[in-house]
Design a protein around this motif. Sequence first.
Motif, short mmCIF file in Angstrom:
data_model
loop_
_atom_site.label_atom_id
_atom_site.label_comp_id
_atom_site.label_asym_id
_atom_site.label_seq_id
_atom_site.Cartn_x
_atom_site.Cartn_y
_atom_site.Cartn_z
N THR A 96 0.83 -1.20 0.00
CA THR A 96 0.00 0.00 0.00
C THR A 96 0.86 1.26 0.00
O THR A 96 0.60 2.20 -0.74
CB THR A 96 -0.93 0.01 1.22
N ALA A 97 1.89 1.28 0.83
CA ALA A 97 2.73 2.46 0.94
C ALA A 97 3.50 2.74 -0.35
O ALA A 97 3.62 3.89 -0.77
CB ALA A 97 3.72 2.30 2.10
N VAL A 98 3.99 1.68 -1.00
CA VAL A 98 4.89 1.87 -2.15
C VAL A 98 4.13 1.89 -3.47
O VAL A 98 4.41 2.71 -4.34
CB VAL A 98 5.96 0.76 -2.16
N LEU A 99 3.15 0.98 -3.64
CA LEU A 99 2.47 0.84 -4.93
C LEU A 99 1.03 1.35 -4.90
O LEU A 99 0.30 1.17 -5.87
CB LEU A 99 2.47 -0.63 -5.36
N SER A 100 0.62 1.96 -3.82
CA SER A 100 -0.71 2.55 -3.64
C SER A 100 -1.71 1.51 -3.18
O SER A 100 -1.54 0.31 -3.35
CB SER A 100 -1.22 3.24 -4.91
N LEU A 101 -2.78 2.01 -2.60
CA LEU A 101 -3.81 1.14 -2.03
C LEU A 101 -4.52 0.30 -3.07
O LEU A 101 -5.03 -0.79 -2.78
CB LEU A 101 -4.82 1.96 -1.23
N ASP A 102 -4.58 0.76 -4.33
CA ASP A 102 -5.25 -0.01 -5.36
C ASP A 102 -4.55 -1.35 -5.60
O ASP A 102 -5.20 -2.36 -5.88
CB ASP A 102 -5.31 0.79 -6.67
N ALA A 103 -3.23 -1.37 -5.48
CA ALA A 103 -2.49 -2.62 -5.66
C ALA A 103 -2.86 -3.62 -4.57
O ALA A 103 -2.99 -4.82 -4.83
CB ALA A 103 -0.99 -2.34 -5.64
N THR A 104 -3.04 -3.13 -3.35
CA THR A 104 -3.41 -4.03 -2.26
C THR A 104 -4.80 -4.61 -2.47
O THR A 104 -5.03 -5.81 -2.29
CB THR A 104 -3.36 -3.27 -0.92
#
Length: 400
Positions: A96-104
């Motif tokens: 979430t921190a690195v690739l944004s919450l959409d990735a999670t």
Amino acid sequence: MLAWAVVRPFGWPEAVMAVPAAGIAVATGAIGFDHARAEAQRLGPVVGFLAAVLVLAHFCDVEGLFQACGAWMARRARGRPVRLLTAVFALASAITAVLSLDATVVLLTPVVFATAARTGVRPKPHVYACTHLSNTASLLLPVSNLTNLLAFAASGLSFTRFAGLMALPWLVAIGAEYVVFRRFFARDLAAAVPLPPTGEMPGLPLFALVTVACTLAGFVVASTFGVAPVWAALAGALVLAGRALLRRRATVLSVVRAAAPAFLAFVLALGIVVRAVVDNGLADALGHILPGGTGLPALLAVAALAAVLANLINNLPAVLVLLPLTAPAGPGAVLAVLLGVNIGPNLTYAGSLATLLWRRIVHQHEHGVDLREFTRLGLLAVPAALVPAVVALWGALQIL
């Protein structure tokens, strides 16, 4: 617009309602054309950045990053639910921190389902962790969430100073969520089914990891020289997308789809409509409620108001409404808004677009979500995470 985003009739995208709504707002004079154009220009770099990050996350998945994450979680858990929950918290927070919450939400949640099935544990605590951490764990970096990008632009902070101020609140909020999850899902986490890991561990996609690391370094360098972070994100996205195109693992059309153009149009249109609402009285109404100053009581009140507003009208409109009102008070008030709109949405389905998307993914896996259970968990987790996170932010502001 928000009702359409929640229901999505016939599976149509959010932009089908949002773009005409923005056009109607301009045509009827609810917002002047110049104001609408200024709002679109303000959001333009943010939307471009979001598109680049979505492409970056998608092609990290193509490179096998999330498959490797699933294998690591399965081997780490060995059929023990508590260990799997810890692994999910660690991975979801980092992703979430690195690739944004959409990735999670989009990429990690299906992996967690598959990992729970492989290890023989109940999926509920781990799947719920994905949606909670897609919101709570998005506090750390300006790139972690669309709301962060908007707050970053309004705060006047550098990339590293933003991260420095939010590091302690990020850790405190995640720790509080973990404690709540351990107690709330105690029965599910006690049902251990030890199974040996099966299959070989896939190799780490080093090219993707190096590209992400270089992109993060690019954010820091770009901020130092006053360059917009969108260029660093675009470079990382082009590297991974270009590699996939050369290896014929993607097409130009799949790259465009990865950028989610319909969702980007929705964000721009939503910004124009929210600006119209603000111009027609909402700003004055909230201006009488918002406290002044940056002391601890004021920061707590700002964060609480932001959390309530996020659950009433969704976190993206909430941040668009509150940032112009809090920016004159300084970065402390802006970051308090961010705590409210990122942690607060864990209370209801409609609190954030990420939660709505997570709900659809869960239903696709034929796993029911109980509204009462979701709300009870939110009633415990949101105040448990929000209050100490605001205290941590106040402390970080005194120190840094």
